[in-house]
Design a protein around this motif. Structure first.
Motif, PDB file in Angstrom:
ATOM      1  N   LEU A  49       0.864  -1.052  -0.071  1.00  0.00           N
ATOM      2  CA  LEU A  49      -0.070  -0.063  -0.075  1.00  0.00           C
ATOM      3  C   LEU A  49       0.785   1.230   0.081  1.00  0.00           C
ATOM      4  N   ARG A  50       0.590   2.143  -1.086  1.00  0.00           N
ATOM      5  CA  ARG A  50       1.874   3.194  -1.264  1.00  0.00           C
ATOM      6  C   ARG A  50       0.798   4.552  -1.151  1.00  0.00           C
ATOM      7  N   ARG A  51       1.183   5.381  -0.194  1.00  0.00           N
ATOM      8  CA  ARG A  51       0.694   6.766  -0.251  1.00  0.00           C
ATOM      9  C   ARG A  51       1.450   7.675  -1.388  1.00  0.00           C
ATOM     10  N   ALA A  52       0.991   8.856  -1.772  1.00  0.00           N
ATOM     11  CA  ALA A  52       1.260   9.529  -2.843  1.00  0.00           C
ATOM     12  C   ALA A  52       2.875  10.329  -2.409  1.00  0.00           C
ATOM     13  N   ASP A  53       3.008  10.297  -1.057  1.00  0.00           N
ATOM     14  CA  ASP A  53       4.060  11.015  -0.427  1.00  0.00           C
ATOM     15  C   ASP A  53       5.140  10.040  -0.287  1.00  0.00           C
ATOM     16  N   GLY A  54       5.046   8.813  -0.881  1.00  0.00           N
ATOM     17  CA  GLY A  54       6.484   7.842  -0.737  1.00  0.00           C
ATOM     18  C   GLY A  54       6.139   6.866   0.227  1.00  0.00           C
ATOM     19  N   LEU A  55       5.268   7.164   1.335  1.00  0.00           N
ATOM     20  CA  LEU A  55       5.349   6.011   2.278  1.00  0.00           C
ATOM     21  C   LEU A  55       4.681   4.734   1.857  1.00  0.00           C
ATOM     22  N   ALA A  56       5.592   3.749   2.221  1.00  0.00           N
ATOM     23  CA  ALA A  56       4.866   2.503   1.742  1.00  0.00           C
ATOM     24  C   ALA A  56       4.809   1.372   2.769  1.00  0.00           C
ATOM     25  N   VAL A  57       3.809   0.637   2.690  1.00  0.00           N
ATOM     26  CA  VAL A  57       3.431  -0.385   3.728  1.00  0.00           C
ATOM     27  C   VAL A  57       3.410  -1.673   3.214  1.00  0.00           C
ATOM     28  N   ARG A  58       4.405  -2.614   3.580  1.00  0.00           N
ATOM     29  CA  ARG A  58       4.345  -3.790   3.139  1.00  0.00           C
ATOM     30  C   ARG A  58       3.351  -4.675   3.761  1.00  0.00           C
ATOM     31  N   ILE A  59       2.327  -5.275   2.781  1.00  0.00           N
ATOM     32  CA  ILE A  59       1.442  -6.279   2.994  1.00  0.00           C
ATOM     33  C   ILE A  59       1.841  -7.636   3.173  1.00  0.00           C
ATOM     34  N   ALA A  60       1.745  -8.265   4.246  1.00  0.00           N
ATOM     35  CA  ALA A  60       2.238  -9.686   4.167  1.00  0.00           C
ATOM     36  C   ALA A  60       1.184 -10.864   4.072  1.00  0.00           C
ATOM     37  N   ASP A  61      -0.012 -10.483   4.447  1.00  0.00           N
ATOM     38  CA  ASP A  61      -1.006 -11.265   4.158  1.00  0.00           C
ATOM     39  C   ASP A  61      -2.437 -10.722   4.017  1.00  0.00           C
ATOM     40  N   THR A  62      -3.531 -11.047   3.356  1.00  0.00           N
ATOM     41  CA  THR A  62      -4.673 -10.634   3.305  1.00  0.00           C
ATOM     42  C   THR A  62      -5.797 -11.676   4.159  1.00  0.00           C
ATOM     43  N   ARG A  63      -6.707 -11.077   4.949  1.00  0.00           N
ATOM     44  CA  ARG A  63      -7.768 -11.761   5.762  1.00  0.00           C
ATOM     45  C   ARG A  63      -9.060 -11.199   5.610  1.00  0.00           C
ATOM     46  N   LYS A  64     -10.116 -12.247   5.694  1.00  0.00           N
ATOM     47  CA  LYS A  64     -11.511 -11.710   5.894  1.00  0.00           C
ATOM     48  C   LYS A  64     -11.476 -11.063   7.074  1.00  0.00           C
ATOM     49  N   GLY A  65     -12.316  -9.802   7.077  1.00  0.00           N
ATOM     50  CA  GLY A  65     -12.692  -9.156   8.403  1.00  0.00           C
ATOM     51  C   GLY A  65     -14.069  -9.847   8.894  1.00  0.00           C
ATOM     52  N   GLU A  66     -14.432  -9.035  10.080  1.00  0.00           N
ATOM     53  CA  GLU A  66     -15.630  -9.462  10.799  1.00  0.00           C
ATOM     54  C   GLU A  66     -16.961  -9.284   9.779  1.00  0.00           C
ATOM     55  N   ALA A  67     -17.092  -8.126   9.273  1.00  0.00           N
ATOM     56  CA  ALA A  67     -18.461  -7.853   8.447  1.00  0.00           C
ATOM     57  C   ALA A  67     -18.086  -8.846   7.149  1.00  0.00           C
ATOM     58  N   PRO A  68     -19.317  -8.969   6.560  1.00  0.00           N
ATOM     59  CA  PRO A  68     -19.376  -9.739   5.223  1.00  0.00           C
ATOM     60  C   PRO A  68     -18.635  -8.704   4.279  1.00  0.00           C
ATOM     61  N   ASP A  69     -17.866  -9.353   3.459  1.00  0.00           N
ATOM     62  CA  ASP A  69     -17.069  -8.593   2.608  1.00  0.00           C
ATOM     63  C   ASP A  69     -16.130  -7.649   2.914  1.00  0.00           C
ATOM     64  N   ALA A  70     -15.807  -7.736   4.342  1.00  0.00           N
ATOM     65  CA  ALA A  70     -14.777  -6.964   4.853  1.00  0.00           C
ATOM     66  C   ALA A  70     -13.363  -7.620   4.675  1.00  0.00           C
ATOM     67  N   ILE A  71     -12.306  -6.676   4.402  1.00  0.00           N
ATOM     68  CA  ILE A  71     -11.040  -7.640   4.013  1.00  0.00           C
ATOM     69  C   ILE A  71     -10.122  -6.810   4.714  1.00  0.00           C
ATOM     70  N   VAL A  72      -9.028  -7.407   5.597  1.00  0.00           N
ATOM     71  CA  VAL A  72      -8.084  -6.751   6.223  1.00  0.00           C
ATOM     72  C   VAL A  72      -6.751  -6.991   5.674  1.00  0.00           C
ATOM     73  N   HIS A  73      -6.163  -6.029   5.488  1.00  0.00           N
ATOM     74  CA  HIS A  73      -4.719  -6.011   4.889  1.00  0.00           C
ATOM     75  C   HIS A  73      -3.930  -5.967   6.051  1.00  0.00           C
ATOM     76  N   VAL A  74      -3.007  -7.284   6.196  1.00  0.00           N
ATOM     77  CA  VAL A  74      -2.245  -7.454   7.239  1.00  0.00           C
ATOM     78  C   VAL A  74      -0.691  -6.859   7.162  1.00  0.00           C
ATOM     79  N   PRO A  75      -0.148  -6.026   7.848  1.00  0.00           N
ATOM     80  CA  PRO A  75       1.122  -5.542   7.415  1.00  0.00           C
ATOM     81  C   PRO A  75       2.192  -6.660   8.088  1.00  0.00           C
ATOM     82  N   GLU A  76       3.360  -6.429   7.242  1.00  0.00           N
ATOM     83  CA  GLU A  76       4.607  -7.103   7.707  1.00  0.00           C
ATOM     84  C   GLU A  76       4.749  -6.936   9.109  1.00  0.00           C
ATOM     85  N   ALA A  77       5.127  -7.833   9.839  1.00  0.00           N
ATOM     86  CA  ALA A  77       5.586  -7.415  11.515  1.00  0.00           C
ATOM     87  C   ALA A  77       6.774  -6.575  11.227  1.00  0.00           C
TER      88      ALA A  77
END
Ligand SMILES: [Zn+2]
Length: 244
Positions: A49-77
């Motif tokens: 996930l990259r912000r326009a100012d250059g900040l980048a978050v590495r996503i290690a995994d993706t999981r379902k959230g609690e609500a239907p169709d909710a998706i959680v992007h899990v950052p690398e530890a």
């Protein structure tokens, strides 16, 4: 908050613009995403996930959230081994460019679609399955004597070599109830209650409920080999495949 699941309509989308809607202990939620959340035996996507100012978050995994169709992007530890506490660098409202590790996902799309083909070659109830980037497997409720690696490998590769387009179709709960033979996967019944169910059709070969990501034509899978057949229990005879 539900996430717009862009991969559901186009599995070939590698990136999208999105807005952060939640940042929690489990990870980051977006208003829309190309990241597939782990389900149906397929691993979740990784990426950035990259912000326009250059900040980048590495996503290690993706999981379902609690609500239907909710998706959680899990950052690398974070380095240093401490538990990941979400991504404090991103805040609700931030605009990001979400991009998956395409080579990894595409490999899983090919192997996942190959499991559909496998389930047409081994005609038996499916009792489990798993898809990783380098290998995939299905468990069948069948006698071991019915599973011959060479024969299965030849049958799968013949269908792949011939090729066939795939297509996503939706039917209502009532239509599925009227055609229970569509459900091969005994361990994962398709979700009811949403009113409609997503199916994958492989032209002339197969039609079955599936919410996963698939290639457009089974020819894209390429040659595969059966790497192992093993008895994992009374109702779990496991067939493992990998790219040839
Ligand atoms: Zn599928």
């Amino acid at each position: 908050m539900p996430t717009e699941l862009l991969f559901r309509d186009d599995a070939y989308l590698r990136s999208c613009g999105a807005r952060v809607t939640a940042v929690g202990e489990r990870g980051i939620e977006l208003d829309r995403t190309v990241f597939y959340a782990a389900s149906g035996g397929q691993a979740g996507d990784s990426g950035w996930l990259r912000r326009a100012d250059g900040l980048a978050v590495r996503i290690a995994d993706t999981r379902k959230g609690e609500a239907p169709d909710a998706i959680v992007h899990v950052p690398e530890a974070p380095a240093g081994g401490e538990a990941s506490a979400g991504a404090p660098a991103l805040a609700v409202g931030d605009e990001v460019h979400a991009e998956i590790d395409w080579d990894r996902r595409y490999a899983m799309m090919r192997l996942h679609t190959c499991l559909h083909v496998l389930s047409c070659v081994v005609v038996a109830p499916v009792t489990g399955g798993n898809i990783a980037p380098d290998k995939a497997r299905l468990d069948f409720d069948v006698d071991m004597s019915a599973l011959d690696a060479a024969r299965i490998e030849a049958g799968v590769n013949e269908l792949i070599a011939r090729g066939a387009p795939t297509e996503t179709v939706w039917i209502t709960d009532a239509e599925l109830d009227a055609r229970p033979e569509l459900v091969k996967t005994m361990s994962v019944q398709p979700p009811r209650g949403a009113g409609r169910i997503r199916l994958l059709r492989i032209e002339g070969i197969d039609l079955q409920p599936c919410g996963g990501t698939h290639v457009r034509d089974i020819g894209e899978i390429g040659r595969v080999r059966v790497t192992r057949i093993r008895n994992e229990g009374r109702r779990n005879k496991r067939v493992e495949i990998a790219f040839a």
